[in-house]
Design an enzyme around this catalytic site. Structure first.
Site, PDB file in Angstrom:
ATOM      1  N   HIS A 187       0.832  -1.209   0.000  1.00 56.65           N
ATOM      2  CA  HIS A 187       0.000   0.000   0.000  1.00 56.65           C
ATOM      3  C   HIS A 187       0.870   1.264   0.000  1.00 56.65           C
ATOM      4  O   HIS A 187       1.830   1.349   0.734  1.00 56.65           O
ATOM      5  CB  HIS A 187      -0.897  -0.033   1.239  1.00 56.65           C
ATOM      6  CG  HIS A 187      -2.090   0.845   1.142  1.00 56.65           C
ATOM      7  ND1 HIS A 187      -2.016   2.215   1.215  1.00 56.65           N
ATOM      8  CD2 HIS A 187      -3.397   0.559   0.964  1.00 56.65           C
ATOM      9  CE1 HIS A 187      -3.230   2.719   1.095  1.00 56.65           C
ATOM     10  NE2 HIS A 187      -4.090   1.740   0.937  1.00 56.65           N
ATOM     11  N   HIS A 223      10.884  13.141   9.160  1.00 54.68           N
ATOM     12  CA  HIS A 223      11.302  12.589  10.449  1.00 54.68           C
ATOM     13  C   HIS A 223      12.153  11.350  10.129  1.00 54.68           C
ATOM     14  O   HIS A 223      11.776  10.555   9.261  1.00 54.68           O
ATOM     15  CB  HIS A 223      10.050  12.229  11.248  1.00 54.68           C
ATOM     16  CG  HIS A 223      10.341  11.711  12.622  1.00 54.68           C
ATOM     17  ND1 HIS A 223      10.820  10.440  12.871  1.00 54.68           N
ATOM     18  CD2 HIS A 223      10.206  12.296  13.843  1.00 54.68           C
ATOM     19  CE1 HIS A 223      10.964  10.267  14.170  1.00 54.68           C
ATOM     20  NE2 HIS A 223      10.594  11.384  14.785  1.00 54.68           N
ATOM     21  N   THR A 240      12.655   8.409  11.262  1.00 52.32           N
ATOM     22  CA  THR A 240      12.043   7.071  11.249  1.00 52.32           C
ATOM     23  C   THR A 240      10.553   7.102  10.939  1.00 52.32           C
ATOM     24  O   THR A 240      10.021   6.187  10.316  1.00 52.32           O
ATOM     25  CB  THR A 240      12.226   6.355  12.617  1.00 52.32           C
ATOM     26  OG1 THR A 240      11.666   7.199  13.642  1.00 52.32           O
ATOM     27  CG2 THR A 240      13.697   6.101  12.913  1.00 52.32           C
ATOM     28  N   GLY A 287       5.218  21.927  10.427  1.00 45.32           N
ATOM     29  CA  GLY A 287       6.437  21.199  10.768  1.00 45.32           C
ATOM     30  C   GLY A 287       7.567  21.425   9.791  1.00 45.32           C
ATOM     31  O   GLY A 287       7.443  22.201   8.838  1.00 45.32           O
TER      32      GLY A 287
END
Lengths: 296, 296
Positions: free
Chosen positions: A82, A168, A170, A163
Site C-alpha cells: 500500500h 522525520h 524514522t 512542521g
C-alpha cells in the site's frame, strides 16, 4: 449524545501484533473515545484503526497513537503493497453528530500543528482540510511515497503545511484531514446481465456526468447469479441514499429490470437513515432530537 | 446501548409544584435512568413523568416515585377532570431497545408485586400485562374511579391482581402494565376539504376495518387551510409508518388529492425510522448494529 467525531488513522504496520496492540491501546485508554475496529493487513503491512469520540478526546487519542507509531515503526525498514509516506500515514476526521465539517477541519488543523510541534513530524493537510487544490486528493499528497518524499520535501511546492521541510528520520511524514463518512452501498438487480449493471453504474457516477459524490461500478455476484451496482457514497449529505436508489430503480426499469434489494456494507451514520425516512415520508420539520434514543 | 425501557407513570397531582418536584426527584436520582419529561396539568390535577433506563433501574425509579406519591398525595382530597384510581394512577412500561414486550410484562409484574408488598397498595395489571381480557383496557380497570372502587374492590371480579382487596387509605390503587410505544403521526393533504381527510381516516383505522394498531381522525388545520389525517400509531411494530403513509397516499389519490407532508409529533423510537428506510430502500439483511451510533 453531544458532539461526536469519527477518526480512522492508518498506520504503516500490519504484521507485528504487539506494535498494533500498542497503537490501538493508546486509543482505547483515552476517556471519551470508543474503539470500534482494528483492521490489519499483512501484505499491505498496514493497520486501519476506527474510533469515535468527543472531538478533543478524539484528537488526543490520534496524537497519542501517532506518537506511539513514531516510537515503534521505522519507515527505513517498512515494506508493503500500500502507498504510504509515514509511520502514521493518514488521519481523517469524519463528522458523526452535532458537528460540522468546518469544526472537523479546525480539529484536523489543531492535530496537524500538535503532531508537527510535539513530534517533529512534517504534516500535510488533505481533503476538506487541504490548504491548496493540489493537496485535496490523498494520492497527490503521497506522490513518490516515503522514499521519494525524503528528497522531494525540500522543494517549496512539496513543503509540508506544518512542521519541518524535512522527513522525520524514522516516522516520515503524516497526512491529516477531514472528509465525509463513506457509505459502502450495493443495489441488487433482477438480472444476470452484468452489462446492465455497468450501464446503470455509469449513469450515476460522477466521472460520467452522474452524482457528484458517487463512485459506482457494475459487478456480477456469481453465487446469486445476479448483477449488482456497487457504490461508494463519499458524501451522503450531498448525494443522499434515496436519490441514488431511485435513480438506479428508474434506469433499471428502462431495461425491464427491477431493483430486488439493497445492502449497506459496514456502518452507516444514523443521519443517513433519518434522511431516508424524511424523504419518503415527506416529513415536515423533523428534528433529530425527536428520536427517543438521542435523548439518553 | 443495551436493554432499554421507557416508563410513563401518571400521578394524581398537577398543582403543587413541591409535590411534583419530589416525585420527579425520586426518578432523577436513580442511576441508570434518564428523566425525559415532566408534564403537569392543573385542571386534570395530574402529572405525567417520562423516563428511560435499564430495566431494573427503571423499575426502582417507578417504585420510589410511587412510594413518594403515596406519602404526599391524599386521594380523599383529590379533585381533577381526569379519571384516576390512585395517587400513582398508572405505570406503563414500553420496550425501547434490545428488550421484548414479554420482558416488559415480566418487569411490570415484578413492580406490581413490589408495590403491593412494600407499600400495601392494591395493583391491577393492564394492557399486555393484563391477567384477563376484561382488564386489558385502562378505562375498564378504572371503572368507578377512586371513589367507586373503594366499595367495588371487595367484589371478587374487582379484586386486584396483587395486594389487598382493600384500597390504600390515602393512595388508593395503582394500575401497572406494558404497552408499545405510541407514535403521534399526522399526514397533511393538498385539500381544504376535511371530509376527504375523514373518509381516508376511516379507511385506515382499526374500528372501520383498517389497520389493527391505528387510531385515526380527519381534522382541519385552520391556520394552513388544510385537511389532515391525525393518527395514533399504537404499535409501530405491527402497523408500520410506511404502510399507513402509503395507504393514505393511495386513498388520497382516489380523490385527486396529494399527500403534501407528514409530521411526527413528539418522540419516535429509532427502530421506526430504521424500519422505514429498510422498507423503501429494500434492505437485505440490515442489522441495527450497522448504525454507527449504536456502537458507542
Amino acid at each position: 449524545m453531544g458532539k461526536l467525531v469519527e477518526c480512522v488513522p492508518n498506520f504503516s504496520e500490519g504484521r507485528r501484533p504487539e506494535v498494533i496492540a500498542a497503537i490501538a491501546g493508546e486509543v482505547e485508554k483515552v476517556e471519551g473515545v470508543t474503539l470500534l475496529n482494528v483492521n490489519s493487513d499483512a501484505s499491505h503491512n498496514r493497520t486501519v484503526v476506527t474510533f469515535v469520540g468527543e472531538p478533543q478526546a478524539a484528537k488526543l487519542a490520534a496524537l497519542n497513537a501517532c506518537a506511539k507509531a513514531a516510537e515503534l515503526i521505522n519507515m527505513e525498514q517498512h515494506h508493503g503493497e500500500h502507498p504510504r509516506i509515514g509511520a502514521t500515514d493518514v488521519i481523517p476526521f469524519i463528522p458523526v453528530s452535532e458537528i460540522t465539517m468546518e469544526e472537523c477541519v479546525q480539529l484536523a488543523n489543531e492535530l496537524g500543528q500538535e503532531i508537527a510541534g510535539k513530534l517533529n513530524i512534517p504534516v500535510y493537510m488533505y481533503e476538506a482540510a487541504a490548504k491548496t487544490p493540489a493537496r485535496v486528493k490523498l494520492p497527490d499528497v503521497r506522490k513518490g511515497e516515503y522514499e521519494g518524499l525524503k528528497t522531494a520535501i525540500a522543494a517549496p511546492e512539496r513543503h509540508p503545511d506544518y512542521g519541518p521541510a524535512k522527513m522525520h528520520p524514522t516516522a516520515g511524514a503524516t497526512v491529516v484531514g477531514a472528509r465525509q463518512f463513506l457509505i459502502a452501498y450495493n443495489i441488487n438487480l433482477s438480472t444476470s446481465d452484468v452489462n446492465i449493471a455497468k450501464k446503470i453504474a455509469s449513469t450515476i457516477r460522477e466521472a460520467k456526468g452522474g452524482f457528484k459524490y458517487c463512485r459506482a461500478m457494475g459487478v456480477m455476484i456469481e453465487d446469486r447469479n445476479m448483477a449488482q451496482v456497487t457504490i461508494n457514497m463519499v458524501d451522503y449529505t450531498g448525494t443522499p441514499l434515496h436519490r441514488v436508489f431511485e435513480t438506479v430503480k428508474s434506469e433499471a426499469a428502462r431495461y425491464g429490470v427491477n431493483v430486488i434489494g439493497s445492502e449497506i456494507v459496514g456502518m452507516v451514520p444514523l443521519q443517513a437513515l433519518i434522511d431516508t425516512a424524511d424523504f419518503y415520508l415527506r416529513f415536515e420539520g423533523f428534528d433529530r432530537k425527536q428520536v427517543l434514543e438521542e435523548n439518553i
